[in-house]
Design an enzyme around this catalytic site. Structure first.
Site, PDB file in Angstrom:
ATOM      1  CG  ASN A   1      11.171   3.611   0.950  1.00 28.67           C
ATOM      2  OD1 ASN A   1      11.581   2.294   1.516  1.00 28.67           O
ATOM      3  ND2 ASN A   1      10.486   3.787  -0.144  1.00 28.67           N
TER       4      ASN A   1
ATOM      5  CG  HIS B   1       0.945   3.094   9.057  1.00 22.59           C
ATOM      6  ND1 HIS B   1       0.550   2.041   9.560  1.00 22.59           N
ATOM      7  CD2 HIS B   1       2.142   2.711   8.220  1.00 22.59           C
ATOM      8  CE1 HIS B   1       1.221   0.898   9.595  1.00 22.59           C
ATOM      9  NE2 HIS B   1       2.214   1.158   8.833  1.00 22.59           N
ATOM     10  CD  GLU B   2       3.540   3.925   5.018  1.00 23.18           C
ATOM     11  OE1 GLU B   2       4.761   3.610   5.477  1.00 23.18           O
ATOM     12  OE2 GLU B   2       2.738   2.851   5.055  1.00 23.18           O
TER      13      GLU B   2
ATOM     14  N   GLY C   1       0.840  -1.288   0.076  1.00 21.26           N
ATOM     15  CA  GLY C   1      -0.035   0.051   0.032  1.00 21.26           C
ATOM     16  C   GLY C   1       0.826   1.191  -0.181  1.00 21.26           C
ATOM     17  CB  ALA C   2       2.274   3.451   1.634  1.00 22.74           C
ATOM     18  CG  MET C   3       8.666   0.628   1.661  1.00 24.19           C
ATOM     19  SD  MET C   3       8.497  -0.305   3.075  1.00 24.19           S
ATOM     20  CE  MET C   3       9.885   0.217   4.189  1.00 24.19           C
TER      21      MET C   3
ATOM     22  CD  GLU D   1       4.739  -2.281   9.509  1.00 27.56           C
ATOM     23  OE1 GLU D   1       3.948  -1.566   9.827  1.00 27.56           O
ATOM     24  OE2 GLU D   1       5.637  -2.203   8.717  1.00 27.56           O
TER      25      GLU D   1
HETATM   26 ZN   LIG Z   1       3.954   0.222   8.216  1.00 28.54          ZN
END
Ligand SMILES: [Zn+2]
Ligand SMILES: *[C@@H]1O[C@H](CO)[C@@H](O)[C@H](O)[C@H]1NC(C)=O
Ligand SMILES: *[C@@H]1O[C@H](CO)[C@@H](O)[C@H](O)[C@H]1NC(C)=O
Ligand SMILES: *[C@@H]1O[C@H](CO)[C@@H](O)[C@H](O)[C@H]1NC(C)=O
Ligand SMILES: *[C@@H]1O[C@H](CO)[C@@H](O)[C@H](O)[C@H]1NC(C)=O
Ligand SMILES: *[C@@H]1O[C@H](CO)[C@@H](O)[C@H](O)[C@H]1NC(C)=O
Length: 945
Positions: free
Chosen positions: A348, A380-381, A344-346, A403
């Site tokens: 970095n 979240h990111e 969904g997303a990362m 997480e």
């Molecule tokens: Zn995450």
């Protein structure tokens, strides 16, 4: 990674479809885990033991040996990719070349170096002792062709373990594939000359968990943090990005013009957080000279689709800086919307990647839920920039520290962007964690380090336990300690461990020092063993006990949990607390009630456990809900429903009590209780929608939803939006339930709005499009379907595309569903990243489910090849196409598949398959026991009406 690592999961959240997601723990565990991970302090001082032989053999495990500490890397990467093919070039080039120099400190004598590489051709290896400037001779190097991914380098000379420094240089070549991992290629189309579609390319990356090694040889473990000096050499007219600010310079190589972008050194960080992109994307900033830029396809940025993300990011980032008491440490923060992206997303560090639908938002076609999803994913990111990036778990076994925190904090972060979602954590995280953690196949949040070794061990940890149970136990701890004290202690934890790799016990120790509470004793009962308890209160005697809760009754071996119970009684207004440490049963007069009094425990579901009462108390609560439900807080109304249904499924409570708890919903219009009931009724629908029980269930739902539907009717028709956010959600529920159970007003509303859309412009409010498109297509004909298919192909906004893609699965026409399934094999029709969720949608449809199952079996070879062990959501595919399975015949089909896979020695999907078989057996049993009771109950309620 984003909540959607598991892409299917984030989609499921966005659309409110429940997938008991693909979680499948590492082993079926009945034993209690008492974890004693050897403490690894940063590095022990070098002790030379001259008698030990100098090791040369590969390590016994898949972990790197510990004699070398990488301190910094210098990496050059030269992708030859053109983002747009020039007229005089006919072929795209996917090659990339590069080299890497890593500075190492040696702390144990050795004659070998082990590091990671996968899928690259290593063309040169050199080792230098930098203390003396002396080149060492390499006797031999090889890449292990097994799961270790070791690049083994043997030397003639000894590397000295007295802290001597070395440099390892490697040169390599690789290829940008479209496999969504490592450094890879993504594509998109633009309208070129004459309005023709033209393809554009970009190079982008996804490293987590172990794919940095596909880009350059590296020490690819999270605790081996280092400084990274990155340089990317790329074509003119492209921009290269990485984790820090880059400065481009024009140069000529072999007569060709190139740009050389050198990035500021990236502060000490784990390899899995590296990111590289080369693209012709445009950026959008919230203000000039802002640190924050959101990048996307030029068309999308020009159309304003990045505006919402650009504004929101700043607010959330500033909120975290204050809340966590530490400034965001990098020199910039870029976010990029990648057209092809598996997670969904990362997160970095400094260059966060998203699926387009996770960050782009268009006011006119995207729904408020899409907007909320963008805010939630960003929150979240961004939380990961501290939890994960600044402070990283030592090894993947503690992934929940990343997480769980990111998930928990995101509910606070979004508040800074004016979203009040705090209560919804109960539906979105806690209820899903309850589901998976009540299965035998669940696993403890913290597993012993040694149990997580292989790629699939690691990947399987990206599950609901890690994300949702992680968030749930942190919420519980915060309530136990007190929210403010908890956040203060967390600040201290972040300060203490910044740039380091703690394990979960370090967190407890830190919280303990800050709060003077025995956090470790409390939390170890929740994190070191799988599962959670059900508390049973007998209100006549005040007897209270705890026992592990399993959906399918099994002997629980759990040590008693420390259960922090918050409760109140109907006769007294105040709330009381109690910590239950024993297994019980124990007599405690506090839990005894008077004749007309009830007790309600675990108020607002702050504790990660279920509560069961004697039937008398259940009936008193039922009466209370039907006479005046306002007395019971909204979260608890949802919780009572969820507890009762699940206790019934586990055989601990009469199923009719659960069903009776849905009766008060006739009057209640709140989202949380409705959603809890619908999720639980979904199980009844799945089990019975192919049988005669379905008739009364459907009529009952129509009866119950009528006033809720009426409540929103003017909004539906006028396209206006209810003010309260949760009302917007419940408006969608009202339409879904009303239309799918044939409430005439709903059907005529949906078909008439859809007809207007076909004939003219789309009058349907974006919030309602999913539900209304789906209802209209279910009620409609082939032409409606074809129209939606064309609209799907025409749509340029990912959010709108997703709504149509979902709606196409709602038709009742078998042949259309079959054709739609075939489309998923053609990437020009359905993008690879959307295949799994599309098949899942079709399987949700009672008409599509057998087709999807045949399809998955028939295309097994293709699907495993395309989605092999690498793509996580394959498990979710198997999980979702078999959800309705509840007959002996279906069980036999699963066992047949299992035998076939066994013969072929397929390691793949075996755990999921076991899981699914376990579920099917449980379903068969449940249906046998409950069919008649359920049928009678629903029929009885119809007569009463
Ligand atoms: Zn995450
Ligand atoms: C990377 O840059 C830092 C800071 O300039 C420097 O100290 C370090 O030696 C460099 N590392 C390598 C491998 O060149
Ligand atoms: C293609 O055209 C560009 C610009 O005219 C020129 O710089 C380049 O050398 C040409 N490349 C080839 C392979 O002919
Ligand atoms: C590494 O690659 C860069 C860019 O191609 C090049 O300039 C440099 O000379 C290479 N380093 C070595 C030691 O070959
Ligand atoms: C790696 O080497 C093999 C064998 O020489 C060659 O076929 C392959 O194309 C090379 N791959 C890359 C990415 O250079
Ligand atoms: C329960 O949650 C509601 C918000 O939904 C809040 O107003 C109330 O104070 C909470 N009750 C307790 C006892 O924490």
């Amino acid at each position: 990674m984003g909540k959607g690592v598991i892409m299917s999961k984030s989609l499921a959240i966005a659309i409110g479809v429940l997938t008991v997601s693909s979680v499948f723990g590492v082993v079926a565990m009945l034993v209690v885990y008492r974890i004693q991970i050897a403490r690894n302090p940063p590095q022990p001082p070098p002790t030379l033991q001259t008698t030990t032989p100098i090791p040369t053999a590969p390590p016994a495990s898949l972990r790197l040996p510990d004699h070398l500490i990488p301190e910094s890397y210098e990496v050059f990467l030269q992708p030859h990719l053109y983002t747009e093919l020039p007229d005089n070039i006919t072929e795209q080039s996917f090659v990339f070349k590069g080299n890497s120099t890593v500075r190492l400190r040696c702390i144990k004598d050795s004659k070998s170096i082990f590091l990671h590489v996968r899928g690259l051709n290593v063309t040169d290896v050199r080792v230098t002792n930098t203390d003396f400037g002396k080149r060492l001779s390499v006797s031999h190097y090889e890449i292990h062709q097994n799961e270790s991914n070791f690049l083994e380098i043997q030397l003639e000379d000894v590397l000295l373990g007295n802290g001597s420094r070395y440099e390892l240089f490697t040169a390599f070549e690789g290829e940008l594939l479209d496999d969504l991992s490592g450094f890879y290629v993504s594509r998109y189309t633009v309208k070129g000359k004459d309005d023709k579609d033209e393809v554009r390319f970009l190079a982008t990356s996804q490293m987590q968990p172990t794919d940095a090694r596909q880009v350059f040889p590296c020490f690819d473990e999270p605790a081996l943090k280092a400084v990274f000096n990155i340089t990317i050499i790329h074509r003119p007219e492209t921009t290269a990005m990485s984790n820090t600010i880059g400065v481009p310079v024009i140069t000529t190589i072999d007569g060709e013009e190139w740009h050389v972008t050198t990035f500021h050194p990236i502060p000490v960080m784990s390899t899995y957080l590296l990111a590289f992109t080369v693209s012709d994307f445009m950026g959008k900033q919230d203000s000039p000279r802002s640190k924050i830029t959101t990048y996307a396809r030029g068309d999308a940025v020009k159309a304003g689709h990045a505006d919402y993300a650009a504004q929101t990011t700043k607010k959330i980032l500033e909120f975290y800086e204050t809340t966590f008491g530490l400034k965001y440490p990098l020199d910039k923060l870029d976010q990029i919307a990648v057209p092809d992206f598996s997670a969904g997303a990362m997160e970095n560090w400094g260059l966060i990647s998203y699926q387009e639908s996770g960050i782009l938002f268009e006011e006119d076609t995207s729904s408020n839920f899409d907007k909320e999803r963008v805010a939630t994913i960003i929150a979240h990111e961004l939380a990961h920039q501290w939890f994960g990036n600044l402070v990283t778990m030592r090894w993947w076994n503690d992934l929940w520290l990343n997480e769980g925190f990111a998930t928990y904090m995101s509910y606070m972060g979004v508040e800074a962007a004016d979203w009040n979602l705090k209560d919804l954590i109960v539906l979105k995280e806690i209820h899903s964690a309850f589901q998976v953690d009540s299965l035998n196949s669940s696993h403890p949040l913290s597993l012993p380090e040694g149990e997580i070794e292989t790629y699939s061990d690691i990947i399987e940890l990206f599950d609901d336990i890690t994300y949702s149970k992680g968030a749930a136990v942190l919420r519980m701890l915060s309530t136990y300690i007190g929210e403010e004290e908890f956040m203060n202690a967390i600040k201290a934890y972040l300060r203490k461990f910044q740039y380091m790799n703690p394990e979960y016990k370090d967190l407890w120790k830190c919280l303990q020092e800050e709060t003077n509470k025995d956090v470790e004793a409390f939390m170890s009962t929740w994190t070191e063993q799988m599962g959670y308890p059900v508390i049973t209160i007998t209100t006549q005697t005040g007897e209270i006990s705890q026992e592990q809760f399993f959906l399918k009754q099994t002997e629980g071996h759990g040590i008693p949990w420390q259960v922090h119970i918050i409760y109140s009684k109907s006769d007294s207004q105040h709330v009381t607390e109690h910590v239950l440490k024993d297994k019980g049963p124990v007599l405690n007069p506090k839990f005894k009630v008077g004749k007309d009094e009830w007790i309600l425990a675990n108020i607002n579901c702050t504790g990660f456990f279920r509560v069961n009462y004697d039937e008398e108390n259940w009936y008193k609560l039922l009466d209370q809900l039907e006479s005046n439900y306002h007395v019971i807080p909204v979260i608890s109304r949802g919780q009572l429903i969820d507890d009762a249904f699940n206790l019934a499924r586990a055989g601990r409570l009469n199923v009719t009590i659960g069903l009776s708890l849905t009766k008060f919903l006739k009057n209640d219009t709140e989202y949380i209780p409705w959603e809890s009931a619908l999720k639980n009724l979904d199980y009844f629908i799945l089990m019975f929608d192919r049988s005669e029980v379905y008739g009364p269930i459907s009529k009952y739902q129509r009866q119950q939803v009528e006033s809720l539907y009426k409540n929103f009717e003017t909004h539906n028709i006028n396209g206006t939006v209810p003010e309260k956010h949760t009302d917007q959600y419940n408006q969608v529920n009202a339409i879904k339930v009303a239309c799918s159970n044939g409430l005439p007003e709903c059907l005529s509303m949906a078909t008439s709005l859809f007809r207007q859309y076909r004939n003219n412009t789309n009058p349907i409010h974006p919030n309602l499009r999913r539900a209304i498109y789906c209802s209209a297509i279910a009620a409609g004909d082939e032409e409606d379907w074809e129209f939606a298919w064309e609209e799907f192909q025409r749509a340029t906004v990912a959010g709108e595309k997703d709504k149509l893609r979902y709606a196409l699965s709602c038709t009742k026409e078998i042949w259309l569903l079959n054709r739609y399934l075939q489309y998923t094999l053609d990437p020009t029709k359905i993008k690879k990243m959307d295949v799994v969720s599309t098949v899942n949608y079709i399987a949700e449809n009672v008409a599509g489910q057998p087709l999807a199952w045949d399809f998955v079996r028939g295309q097994w070879a293709y699907l495993t090849q395309e989605y092999g062990a690498g793509i996580i959501s394959f498990n979710s595919l198997l999980d979702s196409v078999t959800k309705r399975f509840s007959t002996d015949f279906e069980l036999e089909q699963l066992k047949q598949l299992q035998r076939e896979l066994d013969e072929k020695d397929h390691e793949f999907a075996t755990r999921t398959l076991e899981q699914v078989i376990e579920r099917t057996e449980a379903n068969i049993e449940w249906v046998t026991e409950n069919k008649q009771i359920v049928f009678d109950w629903f029929n009885g309620e119809l007569k009463n009406y």
